[in-house]
Design an enzyme around this catalytic site. Structure first.
Site, PDB file in Angstrom:
ATOM      1  NE  ARG A  13      -0.736   4.891  -6.780  1.00 58.14           N
ATOM      2  CZ  ARG A  13      -0.120   5.033  -5.607  1.00 58.14           C
ATOM      3  NH1 ARG A  13      -0.743   5.639  -4.600  1.00 58.14           N
ATOM      4  NH2 ARG A  13       1.101   4.584  -5.428  1.00 58.14           N
TER       5      ARG A  13
ATOM      6  CE  LYS B 244       3.889   6.987  -6.875  1.00 58.12           C
ATOM      7  NZ  LYS B 244       3.698   8.009  -5.841  1.00 58.12           N
TER       8      LYS B 244
ATOM      9  CD  GLU C  36      -0.600  14.770  -3.055  1.00 56.44           C
ATOM     10  OE1 GLU C  36       0.029  13.854  -2.513  1.00 56.44           O
ATOM     11  OE2 GLU C  36      -1.188  14.627  -4.132  1.00 56.44           O
TER      12      GLU C  36
HETATM   13  C1  PLP Z   1       3.269   8.176  -4.489  1.00 57.36           C
HETATM   14  C2  PLP Z   1       2.677   9.427  -3.941  1.00 57.36           C
HETATM   15  C3  PLP Z   1       2.106   9.474  -2.658  1.00 57.36           C
HETATM   16  C4  PLP Z   1       2.143   8.306  -1.702  1.00 57.36           C
HETATM   17  O1  PLP Z   1       1.429   7.218  -2.165  1.00 57.36           O
HETATM   18  P1  PLP Z   1       1.663   5.774  -1.513  1.00 57.36           P
HETATM   19  O2  PLP Z   1       0.801   4.881  -2.328  1.00 57.36           O
HETATM   20  O3  PLP Z   1       1.205   5.848  -0.115  1.00 57.36           O
HETATM   21  O4  PLP Z   1       3.115   5.489  -1.620  1.00 57.36           O
HETATM   22  C5  PLP Z   1       1.519  10.658  -2.257  1.00 57.36           C
HETATM   23  N1  PLP Z   1       1.516  11.759  -3.045  1.00 57.36           N
HETATM   24  C6  PLP Z   1       2.068  11.753  -4.266  1.00 57.36           C
HETATM   25  C7  PLP Z   1       2.039  12.992  -5.084  1.00 57.36           C
HETATM   26  C8  PLP Z   1       2.668  10.588  -4.762  1.00 57.36           C
HETATM   27  O5  PLP Z   1       3.212  10.600  -5.974  1.00 57.36           O
END
Ligand code: PLP
Length: 342
Positions: free
Chosen positions: A83, A185, A221
């Site tokens: 990622r 991210k 989300e």
């Molecule tokens: C990090 C993140 C998540 C959760 O991801 P995980 O890999 O399960 O920790 C969900 N949404 C956003 C916007 C994120 O930045």
């Protein structure tokens, strides 16, 4: 086995604690150096660094756990490495190869093994890999130099005294544009979410539910966690969208639902109009694994899930128990999910 630090593990919060050693690598003249471990918790960079002027930075978040038989493990770090590669490409940053990423993560956890909280405390060692443009840029362009770091910090149990369902609101702000950066991210996604979360908190809500920016009809989300829903006939549903961050917790929970619990699973577009018909709702991410949602407020109109405000819904609970069981070594993990630190 290394002696653990003398810390009241169950009562440390979710905050930054500068501890032990961290990994640092620098990118210059088109290549990464070998990197090294350091005890220095500070960074000195140009006042004109790309990260400071144009927010060229991305990060990852993961945890190290002590299993029930005393091993130290990290959960699916290869997916975080992949990622981060994807994030770097979208932000015109040099990729830090995922194999090297996993190696750096493991080395930092090993160097700080005395800070990995013991089994049963509910605490974990949070791992924060990140990269930023460190070279000067004043005209808008990618930096020529970068730094990649991995530090760790012990964090307490996310839910003290059990996971209580939360109340969220449908936000009037957008998190991510259809062809924007919602799927990576990037720090910038969080910078612009701060006003929305501070606003939601001031109004008495725990989190925001963001809808798709183009039509405001589909569930995306929250600021930092993906949704899972459970239908009244026990199907586990999660929204599909190109602007959702692909949560590793959510992907793991969907696998657990199908292969461990024998439930039907669906990743598909979820219209906000359907949400009122679901039986359970949860937010998933590394920090909490699952936070149960009891209530959604849509501009004054409430959706109350049948699971209520006192405890997790029954399917959510099973998903939570199974995934945390896998992470803590109580339940056998699928091939490749657990990386042991030796
Ligand atoms: C990090 C993140 C998540 C959760 O991801 P995980 O890999 O399960 O920790 C969900 N949404 C956003 C916007 C994120 O930045």
């Amino acid at each position: 086995m290394m002696e653990k630090q003398n810390i009241d593990w169950a009562n440390i919060g979710f905050g930054y604690m500068p501890i032990g050693e961290r990994f640092v690598a620098n990118y210059k003249d088109g290549k990464w150096d070998e990197g090294n471990m350091t005890a220095d918790t500070t960074i000195t960079i140009s006042e004109c660094a790309g990260v400071l002027q144009y927010a060229q930075t991305c990060f990852e978040g993961m945890k190290a756990y002590t299993t029930c038989d005393g091993r130290i493990v990290v959960f699916r770090p290869d997916l975080n490495g992949q990622r981060m590669e994807d994030s770097c490409k979208r932000l015109e940053m040099p990729v830090f190869p995922k194999e090297k990423f996993v190696e750096a993560v493991c080395n930092v956890v090993k160097a700080n093994a005395d800070y990995v909280p013991p089994y049963g405390t509910g605490a974990t060692l949070y791992i924060r890999p990140y990269m930023f443009g460190s070279g000067p840029v004043i005209g808008v362009k990618p930096s020529a130099e970068y730094q990649f770091r991995v530090f760790t910090t012990p964090v307490g149990p996310y839910f003290k005294g059990g996971a209580k369902p939360i109340t969220i609101k449908v936000s009037d702000f957008d998190r991510a544009a259809p062809h924007g950066t919602g799927h990576i991210k990037a720090g910038l996604n969080y910078a612009m979410s701060l006003h929305a979360i501070v606003t939601a908190h001031a109004e008495g809500f725990d989190e925001n539910m963001y809808l798709d920016a183009a039509t405001r009809t589909k569930v995306e989300e929250t600021g930092g966690a993906n949704f899972i829903f459970v239908t009244k006939d026990n199907k586990v549903v999660t929204p599909k969208s190109n602007s959702i961050l692909p949560s590793i917790t959510r992907r793991s929970l969907m696998y657990v639902a199908e292969h461990y619990l024998g439930l039907e699973v669906e990743e598909r577009e979820v219209y906000f109009d359907e949400v009122k018909d679901f039986a359970e709702c949860g937010l998933c991410g590394t920090a909490a694994v699952i936070s149960p949602v009891g209530k959604i407020n849509d501009h004054g109109k409430e959706i109350c899930f049948p699971s209520g405000m006192d405890e997790m819904g029954p399917i959510t609970k099973k998903l939570y128990d199974t995934l945390t069981g896998i992470q803590m070594g109580r339940i056998e993990a699928p091939e490749g999910w657990i990386k042991e630190i030796k």
